[in-house]
Design an enzyme around this catalytic site. Structure first.
Site, PDB file in Angstrom:
ATOM      1  N   ASN A   1       0.805  -1.221   0.000  1.00 35.29           N
ATOM      2  CA  ASN A   1       0.000   0.000   0.000  1.00 35.29           C
ATOM      3  C   ASN A   1       0.839   1.274   0.000  1.00 35.29           C
ATOM      4  OD1 ASN A   1       0.902  -0.162   2.642  1.00 35.29           O
ATOM      5  ND2 ASN A   1      -1.111  -0.616   3.513  1.00 35.29           N
TER       6      ASN A   1
ATOM      7  N   ARG B   1       3.548   6.862  12.093  1.00 36.05           N
ATOM      8  CA  ARG B   1       3.001   6.332  13.337  1.00 36.05           C
ATOM      9  C   ARG B   1       2.832   7.486  14.329  1.00 36.05           C
ATOM     10  NH1 ARG B   1       1.801   2.821  10.543  1.00 36.05           N
ATOM     11  NH2 ARG B   1       2.110   0.566  10.776  1.00 36.05           N
TER      12      ARG B   1
ATOM     13  N   GLN C   1      -4.410   3.312  18.921  1.00 33.69           N
ATOM     14  CA  GLN C   1      -5.441   3.148  17.897  1.00 33.69           C
ATOM     15  C   GLN C   1      -6.339   1.976  18.260  1.00 33.69           C
ATOM     16  OE1 GLN C   1      -3.068   4.881  13.951  1.00 33.69           O
ATOM     17  NE2 GLN C   1      -3.900   2.829  13.920  1.00 33.69           N
TER      18      GLN C   1
ATOM     19  N   HIS D   1      -7.208   5.944  10.731  1.00 33.53           N
ATOM     20  CA  HIS D   1      -6.102   5.361   9.981  1.00 33.53           C
ATOM     21  C   HIS D   1      -6.637   4.733   8.694  1.00 33.53           C
ATOM     22  CE1 HIS D   1      -2.058   2.963  10.345  1.00 33.53           C
ATOM     23  NE2 HIS D   1      -2.197   3.553   9.182  1.00 33.53           N
TER      24      HIS D   1
END
Length: 387
Positions: free
Chosen positions: A155, A293, A322, A341
């Site tokens: 990705n 991050r 998260q 995210h």
């Protein structure tokens, strides 16, 4: 077949990455060979609810389960998926003692602690459906002889495109204008007083791996001054192609940039890297994009800098922890363009990382090696970017 072709393409495109580097772990490797008996595989994914049925390629969700359920069960394996991952009473916790493979994602990470690893007596393989395995205690995994792998390259385009979008959103002061429209307002001055062109601005990326390089390539047509900081200098030909200049000293880069993009992995060295002192060294009004991050940033330092104007705008999709709790201060700080995210979980990205996971599981069942660039921990050794 389309998913397998996508994975093969990603593997070919990024086959030049560095192999894992040795660390002293004293580990005894848990043999990564699937014997004839059924394996218990657990996947942790975000729940799609009413959106699950709206796109047949929505495979990255709990309901989609990477599109591999029929394939796994046809071979006699047990495949359990859940979104319930936190605490001793979670669904994931029930399966820790006897699972063989755990699949999780950076978008809804199952935090694999040393304690969970200790209790997972049958665990052999930890797979990340996507990129970034910092939700795993990698040193504990190495010491336990586990294999950790991710779908390298799956990705990177998704994330790089998202970063470019966020840069433009901040530079053009887009969100206040959007909010005016939905609130029935019209005040051009309230937007224009801090809206700029991207052309001519100095943009720097902290980290120039796959995503950082793709971002630099996409920024070149905007005629920016491009800088990058990384532990390794890029190939001269790529530097020439992008026009990006190497800055060996991080603080030197930060002092020059109008826009800073974070593209470095989360490690012991980068955790909390952007604290109050480092942010103070940046240009006043700097714009920051962080899709790497959340823990690379000092949470409160970012809030304070956005409030004082030291940071002119902050955008990203990564949080610590998260999912972000409702009272996370980044939700309420001024001049932000935060989202959940999402950057790496586009439908295209999902198909690529689902294909990559299936490919590695197939190799695991056959006792074959994974593509070398996918290994994060192998035989007690950590990949170089996590050292």
């Amino acid at each position: 077949m389309a998913m397998k072709r996508a994975a093969t393409s990603a593997i070919r495109a990024f086959s030049s990455s560095s192999p894992a580097s040795s660390v002293s772990s004293g580990s005894s490797t848990r043999l990564l060979h699937a014997s004839a008996e059924s394996k218990k595989i657990v996947g942790v994914f975000y729940k799609a609810n009413e959106y699950a049925s709206l796109n047949p390629n929505f495979v990255g969700s709990l309901e989609g389960a990477l599109g591999i359920r029929d394939w796994l069960e046809s071979q006699g394996h047990q495949y359990i998926v859940t979104d319930d991952k936190e605490g001793l009473d979670s669904e994931l916790e029930k399966h820790i003692p006897d699972l063989h493979v755990l699949i999780t994602t950076p978008f809804h990470p199952a935090y694999v602690t040393a304690e969970r690893i200790r209790r997972a007596k049958n665990l052999q393989l930890l797979l990340t459906a996507g990129i970034g395995s910092d939700h795993i205690d990698l040193k504990a995994a190495a010491a336990a002889g586990l294999t950790v792998a991710e779908v390298t390259g799956s990705n990177v385009v998704s994330v790089a495109e998202d970063e470019l979008m966020r840069i433009l959103i901040l530079v053009r002061n887009f969100l206040p204008g959007y909010h005016q429209v939905i609130n029935g307002e019209w005040n051009v001055a309230a937007i224009a007083y801090r809206a700029y062109d991207l052309e001519g601005k100095t943009v720097g990326t902290v980290g120039a791996g796959r995503i950082g390089k793709l971002l630099l390539q996409r920024l070149k047509p905007f005629n920016c001054n491009l800088l990058y900081h990384d532990r390794l200098q890029m190939d001269p030909e790529l530097e020439k192609q992008t026009g990006a200049k190497f800055e060996e000293d991080l603080d030197s880069l930060l002092s020059k940039c109008d826009v800073v993009v974070i593209n470095t992995p989360l490690t012991e060295k980068t955790r909390g890297m952007f604290d109050k002192e480092r942010i103070a060294k940046m240009k006043k009004g700097v714009l920051i994009v962080n899709n790497a991050r959340g823990a690379i940033m000092d949470t409160q330092a970012v809030v304070d800098a956005c409030s004082s104007g030291q940071i002119g705008g902050y955008s990203g999709d990564v949080w610590n922890p998260q999912p972000a709790p409702k009272d996370h201060p980044w939700r309420y700080m001024p001049n932000h363009a935060m989202t959940p995210h999402i950057s790496g979980t586009t439908i295209d990205g999902q198909l690529r990382y689902a294909a990559g996971v299936k490919d590695m599981l197939d190799r695991y069942f056959k006792g074959e090696e994974f593509p070398p660039q996918n290994y994060i921990v192998k035989e007690g050794k950590l990949a170089s970017q996590y050292l």
